[in-house]
Write a protein that holds these residues in place. Structure first.
Motif, short mmCIF file in Angstrom:
data_model
loop_
_atom_site.label_atom_id
_atom_site.label_comp_id
_atom_site.label_asym_id
_atom_site.label_seq_id
_atom_site.Cartn_x
_atom_site.Cartn_y
_atom_site.Cartn_z
N VAL A 1 14.19 11.30 0.07
CA VAL A 1 13.16 10.40 0.57
C VAL A 1 12.63 9.52 -0.55
O VAL A 1 12.46 8.30 -0.39
CB VAL A 1 12.02 11.20 1.22
N GLU A 2 12.38 10.10 -1.70
CA GLU A 2 11.87 9.32 -2.83
C GLU A 2 12.84 8.23 -3.23
O GLU A 2 12.43 7.09 -3.51
CB GLU A 2 11.59 10.24 -4.01
N ASN A 3 14.12 8.54 -3.29
CA ASN A 3 15.10 7.53 -3.65
C ASN A 3 15.21 6.46 -2.58
O ASN A 3 15.41 5.28 -2.89
CB ASN A 3 16.46 8.18 -3.90
N GLY A 4 15.11 6.86 -1.30
CA GLY A 4 15.13 5.87 -0.24
C GLY A 4 13.96 4.91 -0.36
O GLY A 4 14.11 3.69 -0.16
N GLN A 5 12.77 5.44 -0.68
CA GLN A 5 11.61 4.57 -0.86
C GLN A 5 11.77 3.65 -2.06
O GLN A 5 11.18 2.58 -2.11
CB GLN A 5 10.36 5.42 -1.02
N ALA A 6 12.57 4.08 -3.04
CA ALA A 6 12.81 3.26 -4.22
C ALA A 6 13.95 2.27 -4.01
O ALA A 6 14.33 1.57 -4.95
CB ALA A 6 13.12 4.14 -5.42
N GLY A 7 14.52 2.22 -2.81
CA GLY A 7 15.56 1.24 -2.50
C GLY A 7 16.97 1.75 -2.64
O GLY A 7 17.92 0.95 -2.64
N ARG B 1 0.84 -1.20 0.00
CA ARG B 1 0.00 0.00 0.00
C ARG B 1 0.88 1.26 0.00
O ARG B 1 0.59 2.23 -0.69
CB ARG B 1 -0.93 -0.01 1.20
N ARG B 2 1.96 1.23 0.78
CA ARG B 2 2.85 2.39 0.79
C ARG B 2 3.52 2.58 -0.57
O ARG B 2 3.73 3.71 -1.02
CB ARG B 2 3.92 2.22 1.88
N ALA B 3 3.87 1.47 -1.21
CA ALA B 3 4.46 1.58 -2.56
C ALA B 3 3.47 2.19 -3.55
O ALA B 3 3.83 3.04 -4.38
CB ALA B 3 4.92 0.21 -3.05
N LEU B 4 2.20 1.79 -3.47
CA LEU B 4 1.19 2.35 -4.34
C LEU B 4 0.97 3.83 -4.04
O LEU B 4 0.73 4.64 -4.96
CB LEU B 4 -0.12 1.58 -4.20
N ALA B 5 1.04 4.18 -2.76
CA ALA B 5 0.91 5.61 -2.41
C ALA B 5 2.06 6.41 -3.00
O ALA B 5 1.88 7.55 -3.47
CB ALA B 5 0.86 5.77 -0.89
#
Length: 392
Positions: free
Chosen positions: A274-280, A228-232
């Motif tokens: 933050v965006e790059n961290g969420q992308a791994g 769900r967090r990935a979809l957000a």
């Protein structure tokens, strides 16, 4: 209300139409009327010894103005024919009046068209022949040398005026061409800048969307909350991408108002991390020197270089982490983006590295990219700010 493109086109077309009518219709008619009327007056009151104006004289008097209709299409030929008509008229002994007017218009057009050799040769021959024809048809009337000198001086002054007119027109045309070239160059630079903006925005956001979509699919069953967090994140990134594309396309179309959203710059660097961290891809930021407000162009270029370098790292370097170094000094801003990957983050044939290099070069800076000193890949750019900050 400012003129619209359609109204400007209509006005320009109307002016061109009226200019054509004036040149091909009005001017020949005025010259014909003035030549015929003035010559008849001279015949009646000033030259009793001349041959009376008959039908042939009228034809010759009107032939010159009639040829002026096509003087712009064939300036050299028209000048020669008008001169021949004039010499024939004078050789037949008809009265002298404003019979030279058509020749002067034809001469002006030939000089304006750049047919100088033809114009000067025909003028010299015509002047000599006209004086000779008058002398032969009026043997009892001697032409004073002062009159010949005055005619010659007047003709030279007229030719000089034609040359000045031609020179002025050429300068105006050169100035217009220079303005058109500057506009084309400026439009090309703007298109290149828009292309870089679209490339950087598309590459960054689509890369994030691709990674997060893979995470969501992989964890859909085992970890719905993470999915769900990935979809957000996908929703947020796609919304940001649409906003940037809408703003850029609006500028290209020239119809949208300036965007009220924050302009891309280093103030958005934390969100990018933050965006790059969420992308791994964990990203660490280090700052050397005293951070300060940067000129808008430098701020945007710095952000886009960091964004594109991290995008390339995610897509090509197989890296576990990346580091961003921002170095502020009196001369400008130095940016270094390094990763610990094992593969090159420079895609063959891509636009990422050339785009970053162009951004740095446009500001008078430098750009290098290649293997890092401790492995991985390093992107380094220096963007000068001293020159822009010194500008009042």
């Amino acid at each position: 209300m400012p003129p619209t493109p359609s109204s400007r086109a209509w006005w320009g077309g109307s002016r061109a139409w009226w200019g054509g009518v004036w040149s091909t219709v009005v001017v020949p008619l005025l010259v014909a009327g003035f030549t015929l009327g003035g010559t008849q007056w001279s015949d009646r009151y000033g030259q009793p010894a001349a041959r009376p104006v008959d039908a042939l004289a009228v034809v010759l008097l009107l032939a010159g103005p009639a040829l002026l209709v096509v003087r712009r299409a064939r300036p050299g030929l028209v000048l020669g024919l008008v001169a021949a008509v004039l010499i024939t008229y004078l050789a037949l002994g008809y009265p002298v009046g404003p019979v030279f007017v058509a020749s002067l218009f034809a001469l002006a057009e030939a000089v304006s068209a750049g047919r100088r050799v033809v114009a000067y040769t025909v003028t010299a021959v015509t002047f000599t022949a006209a004086v000779s024809a008058y002398a032969l048809t009026h043997p009892t009337t001697a032409i004073p040398l002062s009159a010949i000198g005055g005619w010659t001086a007047s003709l030279v002054a007229f030719v000089a005026g034609c040359e000045l007119r031609r020179s002025r027109r050429e300068r105006l045309e050169q100035a217009r061409e220079a303005r058109r070239e500057a506009e084309r160059r400026r439009a090309g630079e703007e298109r290149l800048e828009m292309a870089r903006e679209l490339h950087d925005a598309l590459g960054h956001h689509l890369s994030l969307i691709n990674v997060q979509a893979g995470v969501a699919l992989y964890l859909m069953d085992d970890d719905p909350e993470q999915a769900r967090r990935a979809l957000a994140t996908i929703k947020k990134s796609s919304r940001e991408l649409l906003r940037e594309m809408r703003a850029t396309l609006g500028v290209l179309r020239g119809v949208d108002e300036p965007s009220r959203e924050p302009v891309a710059g280093l103030a958005r660097l934390d969100a990018l991390v933050v965006e790059n961290g969420q992308a791994g891809l964990p990203v660490t930021v280090h700052t050397h020197g005293s951070p300060r407000d940067l000129p808008a162009g430098v701020d945007l270029a710095a952000y886009r270089i960091v964004q594109e370098a991290l995008t390339n790292t995610r897509r090509h370097a197989a890296a576990d982490s990346a580091t961003v170094l921002l170095g502020y000094d009196d001369e400008g801003l130095t940016i270094e983006v390094t990763d610990d990957g094992t593969a090159s983050s420079a895609p063959g044939g891509g636009n990422g590295l050339p785009g970053m290099r162009e951004r740095a070069a446009a500001l008078g800076g430098t750009f290098t990219a290649g293997p890092g000193p401790e492995g991985g890949f390093r992107v380094r750019a220096h963007l000068p700010t001293a020159r822009e900050e010194a500008t009042p």
